[in-house]
Design a protein around this motif. Structure first.
Motif, short mmCIF file in Angstrom:
data_model
loop_
_atom_site.label_atom_id
_atom_site.label_comp_id
_atom_site.label_asym_id
_atom_site.label_seq_id
_atom_site.Cartn_x
_atom_site.Cartn_y
_atom_site.Cartn_z
N SER A 173 21.19 -3.73 2.77
CA SER A 173 21.16 -5.17 2.52
C SER A 173 20.13 -5.87 3.40
CB SER A 173 22.55 -5.76 2.76
OG SER A 173 22.54 -7.16 2.59
N LEU A 174 20.09 -5.51 4.69
CA LEU A 174 19.13 -6.12 5.61
C LEU A 174 17.69 -5.75 5.23
CD1 LEU A 174 20.96 -5.57 9.02
CD2 LEU A 174 20.59 -7.75 7.85
N THR A 175 17.50 -4.53 4.78
CA THR A 175 16.16 -4.07 4.42
C THR A 175 15.62 -4.81 3.21
OG1 THR A 175 16.63 -1.86 5.31
CG2 THR A 175 14.79 -2.05 3.76
N LEU A 176 16.50 -5.10 2.27
CA LEU A 176 16.08 -5.74 1.03
C LEU A 176 16.14 -7.27 1.09
CD1 LEU A 176 17.90 -3.41 -1.56
CD2 LEU A 176 15.48 -3.34 -0.91
N SER A 177 16.69 -7.82 2.15
CA SER A 177 17.00 -9.25 2.19
C SER A 177 15.80 -10.17 2.08
CB SER A 177 17.77 -9.58 3.48
OG SER A 177 16.97 -9.27 4.63
N ASP A 178 14.66 -9.79 2.65
CA ASP A 178 13.51 -10.71 2.61
C ASP A 178 12.59 -10.47 1.42
OD1 ASP A 178 12.25 -8.38 3.28
OD2 ASP A 178 11.35 -9.10 5.14
N GLY A 179 12.91 -9.49 0.60
CA GLY A 179 12.14 -9.24 -0.62
C GLY A 179 10.82 -8.52 -0.41
N SER A 180 10.50 -8.11 0.81
CA SER A 180 9.21 -7.44 1.05
C SER A 180 9.23 -5.98 0.59
CB SER A 180 8.84 -7.51 2.54
OG SER A 180 9.80 -6.84 3.33
N VAL A 181 10.42 -5.39 0.52
CA VAL A 181 10.56 -4.01 0.07
C VAL A 181 11.18 -3.99 -1.33
CG1 VAL A 181 11.59 -1.75 0.53
CG2 VAL A 181 10.84 -3.19 2.44
N PRO A 182 10.44 -3.60 -2.34
CA PRO A 182 11.00 -3.53 -3.69
C PRO A 182 12.11 -2.47 -3.78
CG PRO A 182 8.60 -3.42 -3.74
CD PRO A 182 9.01 -3.25 -2.31
N GLN A 183 13.15 -2.75 -4.53
CA GLN A 183 14.27 -1.82 -4.66
C GLN A 183 13.82 -0.45 -5.15
OE1 GLN A 183 18.00 -4.86 -5.70
NE2 GLN A 183 17.37 -3.28 -7.14
N ASP A 184 12.91 -0.46 -6.14
CA ASP A 184 12.54 0.82 -6.74
C ASP A 184 11.60 1.66 -5.87
OD1 ASP A 184 10.31 -0.76 -7.00
OD2 ASP A 184 10.00 -0.37 -9.14
N LEU A 237 23.73 0.62 -5.04
CA LEU A 237 23.16 -0.37 -4.12
C LEU A 237 21.82 -0.91 -4.59
CD1 LEU A 237 23.97 1.22 -0.63
CD2 LEU A 237 25.26 -0.49 -1.92
N GLY A 238 21.46 -0.63 -5.81
CA GLY A 238 20.15 -1.07 -6.30
C GLY A 238 20.18 -1.50 -7.76
N PRO A 239 19.81 -0.58 -8.63
CA PRO A 239 19.46 0.81 -8.34
C PRO A 239 18.20 0.90 -7.47
CG PRO A 239 18.85 0.28 -10.58
CD PRO A 239 19.61 -0.90 -10.06
N LEU A 240 18.21 1.89 -6.56
CA LEU A 240 17.08 2.11 -5.66
C LEU A 240 16.14 3.15 -6.25
CD1 LEU A 240 19.13 2.12 -2.33
CD2 LEU A 240 18.02 0.19 -3.46
N GLY A 241 15.14 3.57 -5.44
CA GLY A 241 14.14 4.49 -5.97
C GLY A 241 14.58 5.93 -6.07
N GLY A 242 15.50 6.33 -5.18
CA GLY A 242 15.94 7.72 -5.22
C GLY A 242 16.49 8.19 -3.88
N LEU A 243 16.46 9.49 -3.68
CA LEU A 243 17.10 10.14 -2.54
C LEU A 243 16.09 11.00 -1.79
CD1 LEU A 243 19.83 10.91 -1.08
CD2 LEU A 243 19.95 12.83 -2.68
N LYS A 278 0.82 -1.22 0.00
CA LYS A 278 0.00 0.00 0.00
C LYS A 278 0.85 1.27 0.00
CE LYS A 278 -3.70 -2.33 2.56
NZ LYS A 278 -4.49 -2.37 3.82
N LEU A 279 2.16 1.10 0.17
CA LEU A 279 3.06 2.25 0.25
C LEU A 279 3.59 2.62 -1.13
CD1 LEU A 279 5.15 1.18 3.37
CD2 LEU A 279 3.08 2.59 3.32
N SER A 280 3.66 3.92 -1.39
CA SER A 280 4.23 4.40 -2.65
C SER A 280 5.75 4.31 -2.61
CB SER A 280 3.80 5.84 -2.91
OG SER A 280 2.41 5.99 -2.85
N TYR A 281 6.34 4.75 -1.48
CA TYR A 281 7.79 4.68 -1.28
C TYR A 281 8.07 4.50 0.20
CZ TYR A 281 8.24 6.68 -5.98
OH TYR A 281 8.15 6.89 -7.32
N ILE A 282 9.30 4.01 0.49
CA ILE A 282 9.79 3.92 1.87
C ILE A 282 11.08 4.71 1.95
CG2 ILE A 282 10.77 2.40 3.62
CD1 ILE A 282 8.90 0.20 2.57
N VAL A 283 11.13 5.68 2.86
CA VAL A 283 12.36 6.45 3.10
C VAL A 283 13.10 5.78 4.25
CG1 VAL A 283 13.34 8.67 3.74
CG2 VAL A 283 11.29 8.59 2.30
N LEU A 284 14.22 5.14 3.94
CA LEU A 284 15.00 4.45 4.96
C LEU A 284 15.75 5.48 5.81
CD1 LEU A 284 15.62 1.50 5.78
CD2 LEU A 284 17.63 1.62 4.30
#
Length: 315
Positions: free
Chosen positions: A235-246, A279-285, A213-219
């Motif tokens: 790496s830990l945030t992306l490890s389980d695949g629940s948070v898409p890189q983009d 590190l991704g490429p990720l969604g942005g800054l 339901k989230l548009s983006y996540i700001v780590l």
């Protein structure tokens, strides 16, 4: 003869002194000046329309997103850093840090940014207010105010914060999770299909079933001061695949410094742009304390503008 000349000089000096006194008195009187300062839009509507279309096309295209937290609500601005209107036109999303204190300046500037396809969000800062929202009734009332404000101001959605609860009794953990679900449920319903819903912080606060339901996540990487810790957290945030890189945005703070892999110190905002890609490429800054950029030695929004161009060279 000398006496006559002296008398003439004396009279001339008296006249000159009187005239100067009169002139100075006139100069001291305030005088209204009619200045007609036309905006770029008023000076050349056709060129402005083309520019707005270019901005819209860019922001609808696939690119690295630039998100910012802006300390709004300044009642007595001291420079352009206090105004929303002074943010770079290529900024994608701006969240108002003091969403419950919208000033008249903010109200005037919000439509100007929206015309440039910059999306303005209301901050639901649950991390800061959690202790005041002990039960579902209080939380619902608080969310009602946010939802009403977004509708009244015609804002483009919500950003919210929260801190995961890793310890406590089963009842405490369940209650904390229920608050997270309630926040996402209420805000996502209000956002619908057209508005944004962004979470700031540790994604573990949001239930796995609500991640979509989230548009983006700001780590919360704005507190990190070296590249090694940054890589580990991503790496830990992306490890389980629940948070898409983009959907993942890295956060950096204006004025903060950060060490790279070989321990060389850089401006955090500038260095973080490299890791958005590598590190991704990720969604942005995501840039925090963006108004402070106006006190930077490079002046104006140079740091922010450079970061946008580094991530999106064609911009």
């Amino acid at each position: 003869m000398k006496t006559i000349i002296n008398k003439l000089l004396t009279c001339g000096l008296l006249l000159a002194t009187f005239a100067l006194h009169t002139a100075c008195s006139d100069w001291n009187e305030p005088e209204a000046v009619d200045l007609n300062i036309n905006s770029a839009k008023e000076q050349n509507p056709e060129l402005w329309a083309r520019y707005i279309q270019v901005l819209r096309s860019y922001k609808q295209s696939k690119h690295f997103i630039t998100y910012a937290r802006f300390d709004n609500s300044t009642e007595n601005p001291v420079n352009e850093g206090s105004y929303l209107r002074s943010l770079p036109d290529s900024m994608d999303i701006v969240t108002l840090s003091h969403s419950d204190k919208i000033s008249d300046y903010d109200r005037r500037d919000i439509p100007l940014l929206q015309e440039k396809s910059t999306r303005i969000l209301y901050l639901v800062d649950f991390a800061a207010q959690a202790s005041n929202l002990a039960d579902a009734g209080a939380l619902n009332n608080w969310l009602d105010k946010a939802i009403t404000a977004v509708a009244d101001l015609n804002l483009d959605g919500f950003a919210f914060t929260g801190i995961p609860l890793y310890g406590g009794t089963d009842a405490e953990l369940a209650a904390h999770k229920e608050k997270s679900r309630l926040i996402v449920s209420r805000l996502s319903a209000a956002a619908g299909q057209d508005k944004l819903l962004i979470f700031e912080g540790d994604p573990a606060f949001v239930d796995a079933a609500d991640q979509t339901k989230l548009s983006y996540i700001v780590l919360g990487t704005d507190v990190i001061d070296n590249a090694t810790d940054l890589k580990l957290q991503v790496s830990l945030t992306l490890s389980d695949g629940s948070v898409p890189q983009d959907k993942l945005l890295l956060a950096a703070r204006i004025g903060k410094q950060m060490n790279d892999e070989v321990d060389v110190k850089f401006d955090a905002v500038t260095l973080m742009t490299d890791y958005v890609a590598s590190l991704g490429p990720l969604g942005g800054l995501a840039i925090y304390a963006i108004g402070d950029d106006y006190y930077h030695s490079l002046r104006n929004y140079a740091t922010t503008r450079s970061a946008i161009q580094l991530m999106n060279p064609a911009n």
